[in-house]
Scaffold this motif. Structure first.
Motif, mmCIF file in Angstrom:
data_model
loop_
_atom_site.group_PDB
_atom_site.id
_atom_site.type_symbol
_atom_site.label_atom_id
_atom_site.label_comp_id
_atom_site.label_asym_id
_atom_site.label_seq_id
_atom_site.Cartn_x
_atom_site.Cartn_y
_atom_site.Cartn_z
ATOM 1 N N ILE A 336 0.858 -1.186 0.000
ATOM 2 C CA ILE A 336 0.000 0.000 0.000
ATOM 3 C C ILE A 336 0.895 1.237 0.000
ATOM 4 O O ILE A 336 1.778 1.377 0.854
ATOM 5 N N VAL A 337 0.669 2.116 -0.974
ATOM 6 C CA VAL A 337 1.563 3.257 -1.156
ATOM 7 C C VAL A 337 0.865 4.548 -0.712
ATOM 8 O O VAL A 337 -0.294 4.790 -1.050
ATOM 9 N N THR A 338 1.583 5.340 0.087
ATOM 10 C CA THR A 338 1.010 6.576 0.590
ATOM 11 C C THR A 338 1.443 7.765 -0.262
ATOM 12 O O THR A 338 0.717 8.720 -0.449
ATOM 13 N N ASN A 339 2.675 7.687 -0.761
ATOM 14 C CA ASN A 339 3.212 8.772 -1.550
ATOM 15 C C ASN A 339 3.486 8.265 -2.973
ATOM 16 O O ASN A 339 4.223 7.300 -3.155
ATOM 17 N N LEU A 340 2.873 8.936 -3.954
ATOM 18 C CA LEU A 340 3.003 8.445 -5.334
ATOM 19 C C LEU A 340 4.440 8.414 -5.817
ATOM 20 O O LEU A 340 4.797 7.642 -6.715
ATOM 21 N N ASP A 341 5.312 9.239 -5.197
ATOM 22 C CA ASP A 341 6.724 9.211 -5.577
ATOM 23 C C ASP A 341 7.366 7.871 -5.236
ATOM 24 O O ASP A 341 8.422 7.521 -5.746
ATOM 25 N N ASP A 342 6.713 7.143 -4.299
ATOM 26 C CA ASP A 342 7.270 5.847 -3.885
ATOM 27 C C ASP A 342 6.651 4.671 -4.613
ATOM 28 O O ASP A 342 6.779 3.534 -4.195
ATOM 29 N N LEU A 343 5.900 4.959 -5.665
ATOM 30 C CA LEU A 343 5.227 3.862 -6.369
ATOM 31 C C LEU A 343 6.088 3.345 -7.508
ATOM 32 O O LEU A 343 6.356 4.063 -8.469
ATOM 33 N N PHE A 344 6.533 2.094 -7.359
ATOM 34 C CA PHE A 344 7.348 1.485 -8.405
ATOM 35 C C PHE A 344 6.759 0.139 -8.800
ATOM 36 O O PHE A 344 5.856 -0.363 -8.122
ATOM 37 N N GLU A 345 7.310 -0.448 -9.846
ATOM 38 C CA GLU A 345 6.775 -1.708 -10.333
ATOM 39 C C GLU A 345 6.754 -2.781 -9.247
ATOM 40 O O GLU A 345 5.811 -3.559 -9.146
ATOM 41 N N LYS A 346 7.805 -2.784 -8.412
ATOM 42 C CA LYS A 346 7.887 -3.819 -7.381
ATOM 43 C C LYS A 346 6.756 -3.697 -6.338
ATOM 44 O O LYS A 346 6.507 -4.614 -5.557
ATOM 45 N N ASP A 347 6.103 -2.545 -6.277
ATOM 46 C CA ASP A 347 5.030 -2.348 -5.298
ATOM 47 C C ASP A 347 3.681 -2.861 -5.795
ATOM 48 O O ASP A 347 2.705 -2.874 -5.059
ATOM 49 N N LEU A 348 3.639 -3.212 -7.076
ATOM 50 C CA LEU A 348 2.354 -3.598 -7.661
ATOM 51 C C LEU A 348 1.966 -5.027 -7.280
ATOM 52 O O LEU A 348 2.822 -5.880 -7.098
ATOM 53 N N GLY A 349 0.660 -5.232 -7.129
ATOM 54 C CA GLY A 349 0.151 -6.570 -6.867
ATOM 55 C C GLY A 349 -0.275 -7.216 -8.172
ATOM 56 O O GLY A 349 -0.394 -6.543 -9.202
ATOM 57 N N ILE A 350 -0.501 -8.525 -8.103
ATOM 58 C CA ILE A 350 -0.816 -9.249 -9.326
ATOM 59 C C ILE A 350 -2.112 -10.031 -9.162
ATOM 60 O O ILE A 350 -2.356 -10.643 -8.115
#
Ligand code: ADP
Length: 533
Positions: A336-350
């Protein structure tokens, strides 16, 4: 209403709020017992597969129809402090093991009735309490003694346990199908921890929707959100979903203070709006940059952001409950990402698919084929809201009993068999006790037999005849013999598939004995000035 027990000598005292009725000594005891017995009386006729349902009507005229002891008592307005203690034990039992709430209250009522007859014979409540406590310990030992250890993930037995729990409910006819999806869902979220299992029942999301029939209920290997996709231009389905879970808003935050912006010409207005759009576009670009094709957001999504997401072919859902976001994180493996600057591919669910489907008049989003299907959803259906509400309550109990057995894989018979067994054993053990305590222990045994008595009474069988036969069979060592209420006869509970978790039976005895003893130890009910709760 505030209520508190304090110590006076070694007897607790009940403090009533202003306006309560003060009572003392024998009168206080009698009053408390009478009040608690009324509560037990209310749920008495609901016990077992032939138990009756209750129609609860609240002050606004809303109607609930249920057979669930905990629900009945939760909804009724109880004022008397001793009666409230019985309501409490149904709640505790509901929280601890999920089932057995009616039994616990019926047993507590029977223990108090039996105690009353001893008090009338001048047996001091302290002696009764001592006798009851010892007998409760023994009863639990005897229950452990007859319990059979099973393999924690034995689907066939888990199915039977779920079905026994639902036999007493409105869902009985459909208990086959429901037991199947209930067991599947608990096993799906059970995690092995060394030799044993851990189960977090919160990993099973239960969604209900009136319409269709109970048989339309299903298990979804993933999460169902009772929300729709935000924008008409977005795809309705995405396969190979890469999911971003965001708990911040995709909006331009309003300033905390009242800032005033002076715009004096159309050009300024345009550049102001352009600037807002540019900021939103940047946010969306970050999402696109991560490779996400699905955005599930806990907060709001600005119209412009929706537009940019739609243009990029991304599905978005907003205002998702925090608890659902947590489940989604578990199921899809996303962070779960709070800051969009911290959103990377590795944070994504499948997930294999994310799709919006129509459920009656609503549109819901299904996230299925998750990477770690440790979170599942039970989608419950039934013809009307009232029925689907009762289905949900019954499913809750059944989920809990399956969990109980997975955590403590020991089972006993249902149908009054273990209670009759324990009562028989307690009677012979009681002989080893001193005079009056022995009387109390014997009364404890009588109270345990209230369960088979009530089951047969509610089934229209002759309670005394039934109990007499049952007792004699139990004395001959037929430990699995109980009452098959649906067939109206005494039978082997194993062959009739009427089995229950040992954990539930132990909880019933503990909770009922505790409440009865607490009520018996009160000899003063005092009105206090202010709230004492
Ligand atoms: P509770 O809230 O205590 O679970 P229920 O109304 O569900 O109350 O009744 C539970 C009792 O009904 C248990 O003693 C259980 O063994 C018994 N029971 C369930 N199904 C059957 C059956 N088919 N025949 C006999 N007894 C049954």
């Amino acid at each position: 209403m505030g209520m508190q027990a304090t110590s006076k000598g070694n007897m607790p005292v009940v403090l009533l709020k202003e306006g309560g009725t003060e009572t003392k000594g024998r009168e206080a005891q009698k009053n408390n017992i009478a009040a608690a017995k009324i509560i037990a009386e209310i749920v008495h006729t609901s016990l077992g597969p032939r138990g009756m349902d209750k129609m609860l009507v609240d002050s606004l005229g809303d109607v609930t129809i249920t057979n669930d002891g905990a629900t009945i008592l939760k909804e009724i307005d109880v004022q008397h402090p001793a009666a409230k203690m019985l309501v409490e034990i149904s709640k505790t039992t509901d929280n601890e093991v999920g089932d057995g709430t009616t039994s616990a209250v019926v047993l507590a009522g029977a223990l108090l009735s039996q105690a009353e007859s001893l008090i009338d014979q001048d047996v001091h409540p302290t002696i009764i309490v001592d006798g009851y406590r010892k007998a409760a310990r023994k009863a639990k030992e005897y229950l452990e003694e007859i319990a059979v250890t099973i393999s924690a993930n034995d689907k066939t037995i888990l199915n039977k346990i779920a079905k026994t729990s639902m036999q007493t409910k409105l869902v009985r006819k459909d208990s086959d199908l429901l037991a199947d999806i209930i067991v599947k869902s608990v096993l799906a979220v059970a995690e092995k921890d060394g030799e044993s299992f851990e189960v977090d029942i919160d990993d099973i999301k239960v969604e209900k929707k009136a319409g269709g029939s109970i048989r339309d209920s299903t298990i979804i290997q993933g999460i169902v959100l009772d929300k729709e996709i935000v924008h008409g231009g977005m795809p309705r389905k995405i396969t190979d979903a890469k999911i971003a879970l965001i708990n911040t808003a995709l909006e331009i935050s309003k300033t905390e203070t009242d800032a005033k912006i002076n715009i004096s010409n159309p050009q300024q207005l345009k550049s102001f709006l352009d600037e807002e759009n540019r900021m939103l576009k940047t946010m969306v670009d970050k999402v696109i940059g991560s490779g996400a094709n699905v955005v599930l957001c806990q907060k709001g999504l600005d119209d412009m952001a929706q537009h940019y997401l739609a243009k990029a072919g991304i599905i978005a859902v907003r205002r998702i409950k925090e608890s659902d976001l947590t489940k989604l994180a578990k199921a899809t493996g996303a962070r779960i990402v709070t800051n969009l600057d911290d959103l990377f591919e590795k944070d994504l669910g499948i997930a294999e698919t994310v799709e919006e489907r129509k459920i009656e008049e609503d549109k819901w989003v299904f996230v299925e084929g998750c990477k770690h299907p440790k979170s599942v959803t039970l989608l419950l259906r039934a013809g009307s809201q009232r029925v689907v509400d009762e289905v949900e309550r019954s499913v809750h109990d059944a989920l809990m009993v399956v969990k109980d057995v997975i955590l403590k894989p020991q089972i006993v018979a249902g149908g009054g068999a273990p209670e009759t067994y324990a009562a028989t054993k307690i009677r012979s053990w009681a002989k080893s006790l001193e005079g009056r305590e022995q009387l109390a222990a014997e009364k404890f045994a009588d109270a345990l037999e209230e369960i088979p008595l009530t089951l047969s009474e509610n089934a229209g069988m002759d309670p005394i005849d039934t109990l007499t036969v049952l007792r004699s069979k139990q004395q001959k060592g037929e430990k699995w013999t109980g009452i098959d209420v649906m067939k109206g006869k005494i039978a082997n509970m194993k062959s009739s598939d009427i089995i229950e978790p040992l954990a539930v039976k132990l909880q019933i005895v503990s909770a009922a004995a505790e409440a009865a003893c607490m009520i018996l130890r009160i000899d003063d009910v005092i009105a206090t000035q202010k709230s004492a709760g």
